[in-house]
Design an enzyme around this catalytic site. Structure first.
Site, PDB file in Angstrom:
ATOM      1  N   VAL A 110       0.825  -1.139  -0.162  1.00 21.60           N
ATOM      2  CA  VAL A 110      -0.115  -0.056  -0.110  1.00 21.60           C
ATOM      3  C   VAL A 110       0.926   1.141   0.081  1.00 21.60           C
ATOM      4  O   VAL A 110       1.483   1.880   1.004  1.00 21.60           O
ATOM      5  CB  VAL A 110      -0.908   0.014   1.287  1.00 21.60           C
ATOM      6  CG1 VAL A 110      -1.556   1.379   1.432  1.00 21.60           C
ATOM      7  CG2 VAL A 110      -1.841  -1.311   1.304  1.00 21.60           C
TER       8      VAL A 110
ATOM      9  N   ASP B  65       5.011   1.289   2.808  1.00 19.38           N
ATOM     10  CA  ASP B  65       4.116   0.592   3.192  1.00 19.38           C
ATOM     11  C   ASP B  65       3.141   1.011   4.005  1.00 19.38           C
ATOM     12  O   ASP B  65       3.346   0.951   5.315  1.00 19.38           O
ATOM     13  CB  ASP B  65       4.529  -0.811   3.094  1.00 19.38           C
ATOM     14  CG  ASP B  65       3.231  -1.840   3.040  1.00 19.38           C
ATOM     15  OD1 ASP B  65       2.136  -1.464   3.040  1.00 19.38           O
ATOM     16  OD2 ASP B  65       3.614  -3.189   2.791  1.00 19.38           O
ATOM     17  N   HIS B  66       1.901   1.621   3.592  1.00 23.79           N
ATOM     18  CA  HIS B  66       1.054   2.417   4.547  1.00 23.79           C
ATOM     19  C   HIS B  66       0.586   1.187   5.657  1.00 23.79           C
ATOM     20  O   HIS B  66      -0.007   1.593   6.613  1.00 23.79           O
ATOM     21  CB  HIS B  66      -0.116   3.077   3.890  1.00 23.79           C
ATOM     22  CG  HIS B  66      -0.582   4.285   4.747  1.00 23.79           C
ATOM     23  ND1 HIS B  66      -0.271   4.454   6.031  1.00 23.79           N
ATOM     24  CD2 HIS B  66      -1.379   5.322   4.215  1.00 23.79           C
ATOM     25  CE1 HIS B  66      -1.041   5.348   6.657  1.00 23.79           C
ATOM     26  NE2 HIS B  66      -1.754   5.977   5.408  1.00 23.79           N
ATOM     27  N   ARG B  67       0.436  -0.040   5.356  1.00 22.66           N
ATOM     28  CA  ARG B  67       0.062  -1.101   6.229  1.00 22.66           C
ATOM     29  C   ARG B  67       1.133  -1.301   7.326  1.00 22.66           C
ATOM     30  O   ARG B  67       0.553  -1.563   8.331  1.00 22.66           O
ATOM     31  CB  ARG B  67       0.248  -2.493   5.555  1.00 22.66           C
ATOM     32  CG  ARG B  67      -0.780  -2.357   4.238  1.00 22.66           C
ATOM     33  CD  ARG B  67      -0.807  -3.929   3.444  1.00 22.66           C
ATOM     34  NE  ARG B  67       0.590  -4.076   3.159  1.00 22.66           N
ATOM     35  CZ  ARG B  67       1.050  -5.289   2.928  1.00 22.66           C
ATOM     36  NH1 ARG B  67       0.458  -6.477   2.875  1.00 22.66           N
ATOM     37  NH2 ARG B  67       2.133  -5.318   2.447  1.00 22.66           N
TER      38      ARG B  67
ATOM     39  N   ILE C  42       3.720   1.413   8.082  1.00 22.59           N
ATOM     40  CA  ILE C  42       3.961   2.789   8.574  1.00 22.59           C
ATOM     41  C   ILE C  42       2.830   3.777   8.479  1.00 22.59           C
ATOM     42  O   ILE C  42       2.117   4.064   7.354  1.00 22.59           O
ATOM     43  CB  ILE C  42       5.135   3.297   7.742  1.00 22.59           C
ATOM     44  CG1 ILE C  42       6.354   1.949   8.081  1.00 22.59           C
ATOM     45  CG2 ILE C  42       5.577   4.583   8.050  1.00 22.59           C
ATOM     46  CD1 ILE C  42       7.429   2.387   7.182  1.00 22.59           C
TER      47      ILE C  42
END
Ligand code: CAO
Length: 550
Positions: free
Chosen positions: A346, A522-524, A526
């Protein structure tokens, strides 16, 4: 003579998956009569003697056990001709025209109701109007001799290239003859089944369609029981098709149990590959198909990279001359890796500029030393060193997510990969243990690994074990870009070209060398705030590289 199921070993029952003969067929010893199938194997049950099929006692999908009668054979063709007439079947000799329903006979419910048998009568069910096709295949016979059927019960399923059609029963009765077997090719008015029905009940068949009415008036007897006796005496001219691998557009070969299962699960059998004899579909094929559909759909819903609409294939040569040039192995692999990362991660990218005016002054001051050492020193070594220091302060950036996305896998080592542009594609060698190396070491290693990369000399070990990546386009140009995270890492730093910009010190604008940084993460793993803090700390360190030695 009765033909029975032979010893089937230690299974209780097996399924009848194919009827190889029809009533009236002449068979020789060892000719297959039916095919049965257990969980483990399918098996032909052959005739043990020559004869004419007098009756078929089982239907497709039936479960049968050792010793069950499946077929009765008359001793020979002559016997077969005489025996049906010997049976108390008054309808045989009665002319169809004498039937009160003779005019509607060919509507698929051809019937004869003999005056000599007031208590019951025979009703022939024939193939209804099948349109302008030469023949249709019998793909399922749902009844056997002796079955009691009710109005609306399924008798036979027919299939043409384009459609399948169920032939239902339109009266209550008992099946006394099945004239077809699975795989037979039949035409309009071919006899399918003969029923014995209560006297007078046949007087009200379903109204025929206009086209079938015409057929009935022209040849009412063709669909009558009189014709059926001829058919019974002479083996059906259409042999059971030799089973072979299904061709595109070929009819589906599956027993009723399999078809029933497919109907229940909403499976289009033309999409399923058969694993049975000669491509015959078995229940496991249907179940396997459903499983594969479910897993591919859940993968696409879970963002695992499938279920993506295809890009259309276009013939570009229509618009002008084109040439074809292979990507080459490295680009192909790179494309797969980038695609996988792009689909699985993401992505969010955080941009900032670092004021590296002092760094550049310091770096230039080291040039002479570098030349003496034979080491070229570029901003990249400082950037990698500053990244390492920042990673040490933000451990979730030096990590991977586990497969269930339930845990961080925090790495206690700091291996930073850097993208190298080569003539054959992009490669990412990894500098190991950056936290243990100084600027000279890093500079030397950057040059060494970049050289090996361009000379195709990198070993697998040189490209493994990375925990974070840097992609520097600084020597080329650009004010910012969105690098793709090198999964399963969770972040990557993109570096643009340093440019001189006015920098506000709080009291005045001064010229400053500003380095564009683009952190994709990776927004999952961070959050945006963490990424913002990471980039801010990184710009601080690059703005004051003295802190790197603390
Ligand atoms: N701004 C301005 N100048 C820069 C700079 C920056 N951010 N980064 C490097 N430079 C300068 C260097 O200082 C050097 O100039 P001098 O010789 O005057 O010192 C010059 O650009 C060339 O540097 P370099 O490319 O030889 O060395 P590097 O350490 O900066 O980079 C390497 C090494 C291997 C990363 C680089 O050669 C490379 O291949 N970059 C491409 C990476 C890439 O393709 N990324 C995209 C990946 S995604 O598709």
């Amino acid at each position: 003579m009765q033909i029975k199921i032979p010893d089937i070993g230690d299974v209780d029952s097996v399924e009848v998956i194919e009827l190889c003969v029809a009533v009236g067929d002449t068979v020789g010893p060892d000719d297959p009569l039916i095919i049965i199938e257990s969980d483990k194997a399918s098996m032909e049950v052959p005739a043990t003697t020559a004869g004419v099929v007098e009756s078929i006692v089982v239907a497709l999908g039936d479960s049968v056990s050792t010793g069950d009668v499946i077929v009765t054979l008359a001793a020979d063709a002559a016997g077969a001709e005489s025996e049906p007439e010997a049976k108390p079947e008054p309808a045989v000799d009665a002319p169809a025209a004498s039937s009160p329903v003779a005019d509607t006979a060919a509507a698929g419910t051809a019937a004869v109701s003999p005056a000599s048998a007031p208590a019951s009568s025979q009703l022939d069910i024939a193939v209804p109007d099948v349109g302008d096709v030469d023949g249709v295949e019998v793909v399922e016979v749902s009844v056997a001799v002796g079955d009691t059927v009710a109005n609306g019960d399924l008798l036979v399923i027919l299939e043409s290239d384009k459609a399948s059609m169920e032939v239902p029963c339109e009266h209550d009765g008992t099946v006394i003859k099945v004239h077809v077997a699975n795989g037979d090719t039949v035409q309009q008015d071919s006899l399918l089944v003969t029923l014995e029905v209560a006297g007078g009940e046949v007087a009200a068949p379903a109204p025929p369609t206009p086209s079938t009415t015409a057929a009935a008036t022209e040849a009412p007897e063709t669909a009558s029981s009189a014709k059926s006796e001829v058919a019974a005496a002479a083996p059906t001219p259409t042999p059971v098709p030799a089973a072979g691998a299904p061709e595109p557009g070929a009819p589906v070969h599956a027993g009723p149990a399999v078809r029933r299962l497919a109907r229940e699960l909403g499976v289009d059998l033309t999409q399923v590959k058969g694993s049975g004899n000669n491509g015959r579909l078995v229940k496991d094929d249907v179940k396997g198909f459903v499983k594969s559909q479910l897993s591919s759909s859940s993968a696409s819903q879970g963002g695992q990279g499938s279920g993506i609409p295809q890009v259309p294939t276009i013939d570009f040569a229509k618009f002008g001359p084109v040439t074809l040039e292979p990507l080459g192995r490295v680009r192909e692999l790179g494309a797969q890796n980038l695609h996988r990362s792009w689909l699985n991660v993401v992505h969010v990218t955080q941009h900032d500029d670092a004021n590296i005016t002092e760094l550049e002054t310091f770096r230039k001051s080291l040039k002479a030393q570098g030349e003496a050492k034979g080491i070229k020193i570029t901003p990249l070594a400082f950037i990698i060193k500053a990244c390492c220091a920042t990673l040490q302060e933000f451990p979730t950036f030096n990590a991977s997510l586990d497969a269930q996305v339930e845990n961080f896998i925090l790495k206690q080592y700091y291996n930073i990969g850097f993208a190298v542009d080569t003539s054959y594609g992009l490669v990412v060698p990894v500098i190991k243990d950056v936290n243990q190396k100084g600027i000279w070491d890093l500079s030397a290693e950057i040059v060494e690994l970049a050289g090996k990369a361009r000379d195709r000399k990198l070993g697998m070990n040189d490209m493994q074990g990375g925990t974070f990546s840097v992609s520097s386009l600084g020597a080329i140009g650009g004010t910012g870009f969105t690098p793709i995270v090198n999964a399963p890492e969770v972040a990557i730093l993109g570096v643009g070209r340093t440019t001189m910009k006015p920098h506000w010190t709080g009291s005045e604008f001064v010229p400053a060398k500003m380095l564009p940084l683009s952190l994709s993460y990776d927004h999952r793993a961070i959050n945006g705030a963490e990424a913002g803090r990471f980039v801010q700390r990184l710009t601080q360190l690059l703005g004051d590289v003295r802190q790197l030695v603390l």
